[in-house]
Enzyme design. Structure first.
Site, PDB file in Angstrom:
ATOM      1  N   SER A 174       4.229  20.191  -4.877  1.00  0.00           N
ATOM      2  CA  SER A 174       2.954  20.143  -4.170  1.00  0.00           C
ATOM      3  C   SER A 174       2.984  21.096  -2.993  1.00  0.00           C
ATOM      4  O   SER A 174       4.037  21.352  -2.410  1.00  0.00           O
ATOM      5  CB  SER A 174       2.682  18.725  -3.655  1.00  0.00           C
ATOM      6  OG  SER A 174       3.555  18.411  -2.590  1.00  0.00           O
ATOM      7  N   ASP A 175       1.820  21.616  -2.641  1.00  0.00           N
ATOM      8  CA  ASP A 175       1.715  22.259  -1.345  1.00  0.00           C
ATOM      9  C   ASP A 175       1.917  21.158  -0.293  1.00  0.00           C
ATOM     10  O   ASP A 175       1.853  19.965  -0.603  1.00  0.00           O
ATOM     11  CB  ASP A 175       0.355  22.959  -1.186  1.00  0.00           C
ATOM     12  CG  ASP A 175       0.411  24.087  -0.150  1.00  0.00           C
ATOM     13  OD1 ASP A 175       1.315  24.068   0.715  1.00  0.00           O
ATOM     14  OD2 ASP A 175      -0.460  24.982  -0.197  1.00  0.00           O
ATOM     15  N   TRP A 176       2.164  21.552   0.943  1.00  0.00           N
ATOM     16  CA  TRP A 176       2.555  20.595   1.993  1.00  0.00           C
ATOM     17  C   TRP A 176       1.402  19.652   2.351  1.00  0.00           C
ATOM     18  O   TRP A 176       0.427  20.072   2.964  1.00  0.00           O
ATOM     19  CB  TRP A 176       3.052  21.389   3.200  1.00  0.00           C
ATOM     20  CG  TRP A 176       4.527  21.695   3.154  1.00  0.00           C
ATOM     21  CD1 TRP A 176       5.434  21.434   4.153  1.00  0.00           C
ATOM     22  CD2 TRP A 176       5.301  22.273   2.095  1.00  0.00           C
ATOM     23  NE1 TRP A 176       6.707  21.813   3.753  1.00  0.00           N
ATOM     24  CE2 TRP A 176       6.650  22.322   2.507  1.00  0.00           C
ATOM     25  CE3 TRP A 176       4.997  22.717   0.804  1.00  0.00           C
ATOM     26  CZ2 TRP A 176       7.687  22.820   1.690  1.00  0.00           C
ATOM     27  CZ3 TRP A 176       6.017  23.218  -0.007  1.00  0.00           C
ATOM     28  CH2 TRP A 176       7.336  23.256   0.450  1.00  0.00           C
ATOM     29  N   GLN A 177       1.528  18.419   1.912  1.00  0.00           N
ATOM     30  CA  GLN A 177       0.494  17.378   2.048  1.00  0.00           C
ATOM     31  C   GLN A 177      -0.643  17.533   1.040  1.00  0.00           C
ATOM     32  O   GLN A 177      -1.719  16.974   1.253  1.00  0.00           O
ATOM     33  CB  GLN A 177      -0.105  17.327   3.465  1.00  0.00           C
ATOM     34  CG  GLN A 177       0.901  17.061   4.558  1.00  0.00           C
ATOM     35  CD  GLN A 177       0.269  16.889   5.913  1.00  0.00           C
ATOM     36  OE1 GLN A 177       0.497  15.911   6.592  1.00  0.00           O
ATOM     37  NE2 GLN A 177      -0.555  17.843   6.320  1.00  0.00           N
ATOM     38  N   ALA A 178      -0.391  18.245  -0.042  1.00  0.00           N
ATOM     39  CA  ALA A 178      -1.441  18.373  -1.066  1.00  0.00           C
ATOM     40  C   ALA A 178      -1.362  17.244  -2.087  1.00  0.00           C
ATOM     41  O   ALA A 178      -2.198  17.159  -2.979  1.00  0.00           O
ATOM     42  CB  ALA A 178      -1.331  19.720  -1.778  1.00  0.00           C
TER      43      ALA A 178
END
Ligand SMILES: *[C@@H]1O[C@H](CO)[C@@H](O)[C@H](O)[C@H]1NC(C)=O
Ligand SMILES: *[C@@H]1O[C@H](CO)[C@@H](O)[C@H](O)[C@H]1NC(C)=O
Ligand SMILES: *[C@@H]1O[C@H](CO)[C@@H](O)[C@H](O)[C@H]1NC(C)=O
Ligand SMILES: *[C@@H]1O[C@H](CO)[C@@H](O)[C@H](O)[C@H]1NC(C)=O
Ligand SMILES: *[C@@H]1O[C@H](CO)[C@@H](O)[C@H](O)[C@H]1NC(C)=O
Ligand SMILES: *[C@@H]1O[C@H](CO)[C@@H](O)[C@H](O)[C@H]1NC(C)=O
Ligand SMILES: *[C@@H]1O[C@H](CO)[C@@H](O)[C@H](O)[C@H]1NC(C)=O
Ligand SMILES: *[C@@H]1O[C@H](CO)[C@@H](O)[C@H](O)[C@H]1NC(C)=O
Ligand SMILES: *[C@@H]1O[C@H](CO)[C@@H](O)[C@H](O)[C@H]1NC(C)=O
Ligand SMILES: *[C@@H]1O[C@H](CO)[C@@H](O)[C@H](O)[C@H]1NC(C)=O
Ligand SMILES: *[C@@H]1O[C@H](CO)[C@@H](O)[C@H](O)[C@H]1NC(C)=O
Length: 862
Positions: free
Chosen positions: A282-286
């Site tokens: 995941s992207d960071w906090q996605a």
């Protein structure tokens, strides 16, 4: 051992598909189960090693591999848990696509967009290899790049410079060669951001709220199936075929389903159709859900916590529980671990990699190992110099990516000019220092790096002012520079001085959405130059009849007000060149490098001429802003061709100091076989090992175990599952459901368009070879980029599509052969009903020329 049949609840709301606002435009139907890897193709050795390794792991250890330890939990921007029992250190995920972010004694390379302008496969590879080698030497496992999302749908897109080009063919080749280079250097590349990540505004709710927008869900990019296949997915197919080890899913929603839990995108397109064998992070906090994201195709949660520094995770403890309660089948956690470890072994990483020798959170030698909570003060930076001789390569890329857009009156190349006057803040240094603004979040001094997580720290920055002055002194020229764009009287005095050659440096910046610079929240607010650059050029050129303009920018700028002035004798686009900026532009201006780069995007006359734009204001109340990609595949030059709009400089355009002639087009059919749909079924999902279902076996270890707060662990803190989860709705919500087939580990049908890395292997069959003779008819040795464009002929097809290019070095008076293979995919369209590629019956015409609007040769593909 758990039965696959256990039916359980999942947080359904967020699961799968959702309905797009306009169904005929864009939908994401549910697609389950998530494909398990098969070890096909070049993955077989790594798959075998990974299988042996994962077989030895406990459930807790598998969960550790998949879940980040939380923001600022360890030294890298993202790290998963370790496996101390086997002496296996944690994987280190580090930005950025241009170098090592938050580090020192490392290089800042040219941007992806700049290197794309070289149209040079060798440079794509060499840059990837050099960046990979630097990351490797710092202890990084995964370099978070390269970028094919954004592609550049709208020219204002804040991160377009991190990617390559709005043309998917060029981006596909650039991303593939970069990945090969990076991974040959011994680390895993991460192709990002998957998918439809075309603007910064509204990509994250918290970020948008911070800028005062009242929304509760992230932007949805609504993309129809044809556009997805023929445009946005295209370069990711090249990435997968190149063997990329990881792919990062993006912040945005696609067709109203978050990209990191969109089963259509991850399960169907990426893992099944493209046969992606690596892992999705995941992207960071996605990540927005636990079990649903695993079942929809996510394999690694970054940075592991739900929101930074909360200590809560959708995975970690929750993933252990989800496997134990059967929501996530055992084969899925095994597949996640297998994918991660297969990518790891594929690039040659071993079980005893040297330690990480840098720290993302401090540049001091000593600092807290766990920066988020300030614990374990120790040495965290060893200041290892990993640059090697990469400065030479960066200088070369900077020069060979500089596009000569205009050159009249033999203004260039310069030859010992009597008097040089340099103008513009963009020629000089940032008086705050080259790294004076965090993540390069300002536009002071020369623009050699744009802003955001895709940046890196300069080890030094050669400014145009210093490099040009050195050259001038060596030539015994007179040299003066005025670096204040608003010093009108000094500018006037210098610009009107007799016998002056004026060089004006201007720029336009953009970056990632968490930083706003001069009111630009990542995406540019306009396409004009910053710091009154247009006025500066107009002012100087009104006084000086030999005004040379150099533009540093993250995309096209509007040049209409001055480009055709007879006093503007030369225009160069120098992109985002990196640390050797001044040397690179000096090499071009003085002809040490004969330019050949081509603009990787179109320079329109007006902003409106692009036909696409950023959505700057929410358009759906507090709900997800809706970005309908109604232009379909018609972005950049395809859009200009469709609307019959003449740009100032077309895609693929760029001049040289010499001239070339094109002749002798030869098209040869390669007699490839027919296209056959893949048929048959997969094997059963492999299950590697047993595990206990006794919750007591998953508690935090007894005794000396030291719990670090905010840190994400795989353990339970009590045998009461609901309490351990800390989720009040644990196992309860009656409306929760598992999507049909979500946990099914039985053999699954192969997709017609699938069957190999990047899709059906026959898509890569060579159908034709196109040759042409290119002759250097001018006085200087040089390089030329002949381009092959193909018309697919249908009423809904773009007028032409780039389908081949080569950068040829040709000495004065000599000739060379341009060769381009036309692959089956190059002349195919996507059939939304058959869910497969087909070649339409419309006549296919091949064009060869030096740009997308200058076709010198043409012929029919029979
Ligand atoms: C949905 O999109 C299609 C294709 O662009 C268009 O023809 C149709 O009118 C749209 N329908 C609605 C309700 O907006
Ligand atoms: C999981 O990773 C953490 C952090 O590296 C480590 O402390 C812990 O021992 C690991 N757990 C297992 C079961 O390997
Ligand atoms: C489990 O996930 C829920 C959200 O689904 C979250 O609220 C909770 O904090 C998580 N538990 C742990 C231990 O991280
Ligand atoms: C540097 O950039 C910042 C942010 O764009 C701006 O506010 C500031 O005035 C600039 N400083 C100098 C010295 O140019
Ligand atoms: C465009 O944006 C730049 C940077 O914010 C700004 O300096 C410039 O004035 C803007 N141009 C116009 C025409 O508003
Ligand atoms: C070009 O420069 C000359 C000075 O060399 C000036 O007199 C003339 O007005 C300029 N022309 C334009 C179109 O700016
Ligand atoms: C520019 O102006 C100078 C003197 O003003 C003149 O000698 C020269 O020929 C002019 N150059 C061009 C290219 O017009
Ligand atoms: C390819 O397909 C055509 C038309 O269906 C058929 O006539 C031909 O025999 C096929 N060629 C091969 C090699 O299978
Ligand atoms: C762990 O246990 C304590 C009490 O034993 C409880 O208060 C806490 O919420 C539990 N969950 C987490 C995620 O810490
Ligand atoms: C299984 O565990 C997951 C993760 O904690 C939780 O969200 C889900 O509600 C649980 N389901 C059941 C049926 O216990
Ligand atoms: C095309 O050029 C390549 C490379 O020079 C050559 O090997 C090939 O035979 C040529 N093909 C044709 C059809 O001319």
């Amino acid at each position: 051992m758990h039965s696959l049949a256990t039916a359980v609840a999942v947080l359904a709301a967020c699961v799968t598909s959702a309905t797009a606002r306009n169904d005929s435009l864009a939908t994401s139907d549910p697609f389950y189960p998530t494909p398990w890897m098969t070890g096909q193709g070049e993955w077989s050795d790594a798959y075998a090693k990974a299988t042996d390794f994962v077989r030895q792991l406990t459930l807790l250890e598998k969960v550790n591999l998949t879940t980040g330890v939380g923001w600022e939990g360890e030294q890298c921007v993202g790290q998963v848990g370790s496996i101390p029992r086997l002496g296996f250190r944690s994987l280190c995920m580090q930005d950025s696509p241009v170098g090592i972010r938050d580090s020192d004694y490392s290089s800042v390379f040219s941007s992806g967009q700049s290197v794309a302008a070289t149209f040079d496969r060798q440079l794509f590879y060499a840059r990837g290899y050099a960046m990979g080698a630097e990351h490797k030497a710092k202890g990084v496992t995964v370099q978070l790049g390269p970028v094919a999302g954004p592609m550049g749908r709208a020219p204002e897109g804040g991160r377009n410079w991190e990617g390559f080009s709005p043309d998917p063919y060029l981006t596909g080749i650039a991303i593939a060669e970069t990945i090969k280079g990076t991974q040959d250097a011994g680390i895993i590349a991460c192709a990002k951001h998957f998918i439809g990540n075309e603007q910064e505004h509204f990509r994250q709710v918290g970020e948008a709220n911070g800028f005062g927008y009242d929304i509760t869900e992230a932007l949805s990019s609504n993309i129809d199936d044809v556009t997805m296949h023929e445009l946005y997915l295209w370069p990711f197919a090249d990435a997968v075929r190149a063997g990329v080890g990881s792919i990062m899913c993006s912040y945005n929603q696609v067709n109203n389903s978050y990209a990191c839990q969109n089963s259509k995108m991850l399960n169907n397109l990426l893992k099944d159709e493209l046969g992606f064998q690596g892992f999705v992070m995941s992207d960071w906090q996605a990540q927005h859900a636990g079990a649903p994201s695993a079942l929809a195709g996510l394999d690694m949660a970054m940075p592991g916590d739900t929101l930074f520094n909360t200590g809560d995770s959708f995975w970690g403890t929750n993933l252990t529980l989800a496997v134990l309660n059967g929501t996530v089948p055992e084969w899925k956690i095994d597949d996640m671990a297998l994918r991660i470890m297969s990518a790891y072994f594929k690039v040659g990483l071993t079980l005893d990699e040297p330690p990480i020798n840098f720290d993302s959170w401090t540049s001091d030698t000593y600092g807290p190992l766990h920066a988020g909570v300030g614990l374990d003060y120790q040495q965290v930076n060893w200041h290892v110099d990993v640059r090697g001789d990469h400065g030479d390569l960066i200088r070369e890329i900077g020069a060979r990516s500089t596009v000569l857009l205009k050159n009249t009156n033999n203004a260039l190349p310069l030859s010992k000019p009597k008097f040089i006057g340099v103008f513009g803040g963009d020629a000089g240094s940032n008086i705050l220092g080259p790294n004076g603004c965090s993540d390069r979040g300002c536009d002071n001094g020369t623009l050699a790096m744009a802003w955001g997580s895709g940046s890196a720290n300069f080890p030094y920055l050669i400014t145009p002012d210093s490099a040009l002055q050195s050259q001038a002194i060596a030539d015994h020229s007179r040299y003066e520079s005025v670096l204040d764009n608003y010093a009108d009287s000094q500018i006037e005095a210098l610009a009107s001085a007799p016998e002056i050659t004026a060089i004006v440096f201007v720029n336009a910046d953009s970056g990632e959405g968490y930083i706003s610079v001069d009111g630009n929240e990542g995406d540019r607010n306009n396409l004009t130059l910053w710091h009154s650059g247009d006025a500066l050029i107009k002012n100087i050129s009104s006084m000086c009849n030999n005004t040379i303009v150099v533009i540093h920018s993250t995309g096209p700028t509007l040049v209409s007000e001055w480009y055709d002035s007879p006093n503007v004798t030369a225009i160069l686009w120098a992109g985002i060149p990196g640390q050797e900026s001044g040397n690179s532009i000096t090499d071009v201006l003085y002809g040490k490098v004969n330019p050949a780069a081509r603009t990787p995007f179109t320079w329109g006359k007006t902003r409106e001429s692009y036909g696409t734009d950023i959505l700057y204001e929410p358009n759906n109340g507090k709900g997800a802003p809706q970005s309908d990609f109604t232009e379909g595949v018609f972005i950049d030059y395809r859009g200009f061709d469709k609307s019959n709009s003449t740009p100032v400089y077309e895609f693929g355009y760029g001049l040289s100091y010499t001239t070339f002639n094109y002749s002798n087009l030869v098209i040869k059919s390669a007699n490839a076989g027919n296209y056959t749909a893949s048929v048959g079924k997969t094997a059963f999902a492999p299950v590697l090992g047993n595990f206990s279902t006794n919750l007591a076996d998953y508690l935090f270890p007894n005794g000396s175990f030291r719990y670090i707060s905010e840190y994400i662990y795989p353990y339970l803190n009590t045998t009461d599952a609901k309490a351990a989860s800390g989720d009040p709705s644990y196992g309860q919500n009656a409306s929760e459901f598992l999507p049909p087939h979500a946990t099914d580990g039985f053999p699954q049908p192969l997709l017609a368009a699938g069957g190999g890395p990047g899709g059906n292997p026959a898509l890569w069959d060579v159908l034709y070879t196109v040759n042409a003779t290119i002759t250097n008819t001018g006085p200087l040795d040089g390089e030329e980029v002949p381009q092959l464009y193909i018309s697919l002929g249908g009423p809904n097809d773009p007028k032409v599509l780039l389908r081949g290019f080569e950068r040829l070095s040709i000495d004065a008076g000599e000739s060379a052969t341009f060769t381009a293979d036309v692959l089956r995919r190059d002349i195919s369209n996507w059939d939304t009903v058959a869910q497969n590629w087909f070649i339409s019956s419309y006549p296919k015409i091949a064009y060869v020329g030096p740009s997308s609007r200058k076709f010198v040769l043409s012929g029919t593909l029979q």
